[in-house]
Design a protein around this motif. Structure first.
Motif, PDB file in Angstrom:
ATOM      1  N   SER A  69     -14.420  16.675   0.300  1.00 52.95           N
ATOM      2  CA  SER A  69     -14.113  18.074   0.190  1.00 52.95           C
ATOM      3  C   SER A  69     -12.907  18.312   1.230  1.00 52.95           C
ATOM      4  O   SER A  69     -12.760  17.463   2.233  1.00 52.95           O
ATOM      5  CB  SER A  69     -15.322  18.921   0.615  1.00 52.95           C
ATOM      6  N   ILE A  70     -12.076  19.113   0.673  1.00 56.75           N
ATOM      7  CA  ILE A  70     -10.883  19.440   1.626  1.00 56.75           C
ATOM      8  C   ILE A  70     -10.923  21.151   1.542  1.00 56.75           C
ATOM      9  O   ILE A  70     -10.940  21.600   0.753  1.00 56.75           O
ATOM     10  CB  ILE A  70      -9.400  18.839   0.769  1.00 56.75           C
ATOM     11  N   ALA A  71     -10.906  21.524   2.940  1.00 56.58           N
ATOM     12  CA  ALA A  71     -11.109  22.962   3.177  1.00 56.58           C
ATOM     13  C   ALA A  71      -9.690  23.680   3.026  1.00 56.58           C
ATOM     14  O   ALA A  71      -8.625  23.080   2.804  1.00 56.58           O
ATOM     15  CB  ALA A  71     -11.284  23.185   4.679  1.00 56.58           C
ATOM     16  N   PRO A  72      -9.866  25.059   2.404  1.00 50.91           N
ATOM     17  CA  PRO A  72      -8.319  25.809   2.200  1.00 50.91           C
ATOM     18  C   PRO A  72      -7.546  25.455   3.108  1.00 50.91           C
ATOM     19  O   PRO A  72      -7.862  25.534   4.613  1.00 50.91           O
ATOM     20  CB  PRO A  72      -8.837  27.223   1.946  1.00 50.91           C
ATOM     21  N   GLY A  73      -6.264  25.313   2.781  1.00 52.01           N
ATOM     22  CA  GLY A  73      -4.981  25.060   3.770  1.00 52.01           C
ATOM     23  C   GLY A  73      -5.177  23.747   4.480  1.00 52.01           C
ATOM     24  O   GLY A  73      -4.088  23.582   5.103  1.00 52.01           O
ATOM     25  N   GLN A  74      -5.773  22.958   4.118  1.00 50.39           N
ATOM     26  CA  GLN A  74      -6.026  21.463   4.851  1.00 50.39           C
ATOM     27  C   GLN A  74      -5.442  20.576   3.989  1.00 50.39           C
ATOM     28  O   GLN A  74      -5.501  20.611   2.531  1.00 50.39           O
ATOM     29  CB  GLN A  74      -7.616  21.145   5.153  1.00 50.39           C
ATOM     30  N   THR A  75      -5.027  19.468   4.474  1.00 54.65           N
ATOM     31  CA  THR A  75      -4.651  18.239   3.917  1.00 54.65           C
ATOM     32  C   THR A  75      -5.280  16.932   4.270  1.00 54.65           C
ATOM     33  O   THR A  75      -5.761  16.660   5.311  1.00 54.65           O
ATOM     34  CB  THR A  75      -3.178  17.884   4.307  1.00 54.65           C
ATOM     35  N   ASP A  76      -5.635  15.959   3.238  1.00 52.89           N
ATOM     36  CA  ASP A  76      -6.258  14.852   3.405  1.00 52.89           C
ATOM     37  C   ASP A  76      -5.243  13.916   2.884  1.00 52.89           C
ATOM     38  O   ASP A  76      -4.558  14.007   1.815  1.00 52.89           O
ATOM     39  CB  ASP A  76      -7.380  14.770   2.882  1.00 52.89           C
ATOM     40  N   THR A  77      -5.293  12.541   2.857  1.00 53.90           N
ATOM     41  CA  THR A  77      -4.751  11.503   2.476  1.00 53.90           C
ATOM     42  C   THR A  77      -5.620  10.222   1.700  1.00 53.90           C
ATOM     43  O   THR A  77      -6.754  10.252   2.226  1.00 53.90           O
ATOM     44  CB  THR A  77      -3.673  10.714   3.443  1.00 53.90           C
ATOM     45  N   PHE A  78      -4.871   9.748   0.873  1.00 47.77           N
ATOM     46  CA  PHE A  78      -5.484   8.439   0.372  1.00 47.77           C
ATOM     47  C   PHE A  78      -4.531   7.434   0.195  1.00 47.77           C
ATOM     48  O   PHE A  78      -3.247   7.808   0.024  1.00 47.77           O
ATOM     49  CB  PHE A  78      -6.144   8.848  -1.167  1.00 47.77           C
ATOM     50  N   GLU A  79      -4.893   6.365   0.091  1.00 50.19           N
ATOM     51  CA  GLU A  79      -4.002   5.065   0.037  1.00 50.19           C
ATOM     52  C   GLU A  79      -4.499   4.279  -1.161  1.00 50.19           C
ATOM     53  O   GLU A  79      -5.662   3.966  -1.201  1.00 50.19           O
ATOM     54  CB  GLU A  79      -4.023   4.136   1.169  1.00 50.19           C
ATOM     55  N   VAL A  80      -3.458   3.825  -1.841  1.00 44.87           N
ATOM     56  CA  VAL A  80      -3.651   2.905  -2.982  1.00 44.87           C
ATOM     57  C   VAL A  80      -2.783   1.468  -3.072  1.00 44.87           C
ATOM     58  O   VAL A  80      -1.666   1.561  -2.274  1.00 44.87           O
ATOM     59  CB  VAL A  80      -3.205   3.535  -4.340  1.00 44.87           C
ATOM     60  N   VAL A  92       0.838  -1.177  -0.011  1.00 44.92           N
ATOM     61  CA  VAL A  92      -0.008  -0.153  -0.024  1.00 44.92           C
ATOM     62  C   VAL A  92       0.897   1.184  -0.152  1.00 44.92           C
ATOM     63  O   VAL A  92       1.717   1.375   0.700  1.00 44.92           O
ATOM     64  CB  VAL A  92      -0.919   0.080   1.230  1.00 44.92           C
ATOM     65  N   HIS A  93       0.439   2.198  -0.771  1.00 48.10           N
ATOM     66  CA  HIS A  93       1.215   3.615  -0.809  1.00 48.10           C
ATOM     67  C   HIS A  93       0.123   4.725  -0.363  1.00 48.10           C
ATOM     68  O   HIS A  93      -0.996   4.419  -0.735  1.00 48.10           O
ATOM     69  CB  HIS A  93       1.828   3.828  -2.246  1.00 48.10           C
ATOM     70  N   LYS A  94       0.797   5.569   0.221  1.00 48.25           N
ATOM     71  CA  LYS A  94      -0.015   6.615   0.741  1.00 48.25           C
ATOM     72  C   LYS A  94       0.460   7.830   0.292  1.00 48.25           C
ATOM     73  O   LYS A  94       1.375   8.107   0.189  1.00 48.25           O
ATOM     74  CB  LYS A  94       0.117   6.865   2.582  1.00 48.25           C
ATOM     75  N   PHE A  95      -0.772   8.840  -0.051  1.00 45.85           N
ATOM     76  CA  PHE A  95      -0.332   9.872  -0.877  1.00 45.85           C
ATOM     77  C   PHE A  95      -1.381  11.072  -0.020  1.00 45.85           C
ATOM     78  O   PHE A  95      -2.154  10.827   0.551  1.00 45.85           O
ATOM     79  CB  PHE A  95      -0.879   9.888  -2.129  1.00 45.85           C
ATOM     80  N   SER A  96      -0.777  12.335  -0.093  1.00 39.32           N
ATOM     81  CA  SER A  96      -1.397  13.435   0.471  1.00 39.32           C
ATOM     82  C   SER A  96      -1.818  14.321  -0.446  1.00 39.32           C
ATOM     83  O   SER A  96      -1.030  14.656  -1.497  1.00 39.32           O
ATOM     84  CB  SER A  96      -0.820  13.996   1.628  1.00 39.32           C
ATOM     85  N   VAL A  97      -2.889  15.075  -0.160  1.00 38.38           N
ATOM     86  CA  VAL A  97      -3.516  16.349  -1.046  1.00 38.38           C
ATOM     87  C   VAL A  97      -3.602  17.598  -0.253  1.00 38.38           C
ATOM     88  O   VAL A  97      -4.469  17.311   0.939  1.00 38.38           O
ATOM     89  CB  VAL A  97      -4.785  15.837  -1.799  1.00 38.38           C
ATOM     90  N   THR A  98      -2.998  18.386  -0.616  1.00 39.67           N
ATOM     91  CA  THR A  98      -3.081  19.803   0.211  1.00 39.67           C
ATOM     92  C   THR A  98      -4.023  20.612  -0.594  1.00 39.67           C
ATOM     93  O   THR A  98      -3.507  20.954  -1.776  1.00 39.67           O
ATOM     94  CB  THR A  98      -1.704  20.415   0.595  1.00 39.67           C
ATOM     95  N   ASN A  99      -4.981  21.307  -0.168  1.00 43.18           N
ATOM     96  CA  ASN A  99      -5.665  22.455  -0.933  1.00 43.18           C
ATOM     97  C   ASN A  99      -4.743  23.777  -0.497  1.00 43.18           C
ATOM     98  O   ASN A  99      -5.153  24.377   0.375  1.00 43.18           O
ATOM     99  CB  ASN A  99      -7.106  22.440  -0.354  1.00 43.18           C
TER     100      ASN A  99
END
Length: 93
Positions: A68-79, A35-42
């Motif tokens: 949804s990701i608020a401004p300045g926030q980060t969320d992650t997803f895993e593949v 599994v690889h984890k990635f992060s997305v920052t708005n």
């Protein structure tokens, strides 16, 4: 937005898989789990809305992004690479 894998920024037009940013899974044995984890920052000023995020054939989205990701926030997803069948897997998310 900014997308990171292994803490390394993945450019908007980056189409080359890399072990450094986690976009290359390398050789994986059948039946094993990787599994690889990635992060997305708005980095914008508006809420980022996510829809229809899908993993390509041969991969599984284990943990999706929030809708949804608020401004300045980060969320992650895993593949996870699907190792149930032998073969070469590739694709884009």
């Amino acid at each position: 937005i900014q997308v990171y894998g292994n803490g390394v920024l993945i450019g908007d037009d980056d189409l080359l898989p890399s072990v450094f940013d986690g976009t290359a899974f390398g050789n994986v044995f059948q039946g094993s789990t990787l599994v690889h984890k990635f992060s997305v920052t708005n980095e914008g000023t508006d809420t980022l809305t996510i829809s229809k995020l899908k993993a390509p054939k041969g991969f599984v989205l284990v943990e999706p992004l929030s809708q949804s990701i608020a401004p300045g926030q980060t969320d992650t997803f895993e593949v996870r690479v699907d190792t149930s069948k032998v073969g070469v897997k590739s694709g884009s998310i």
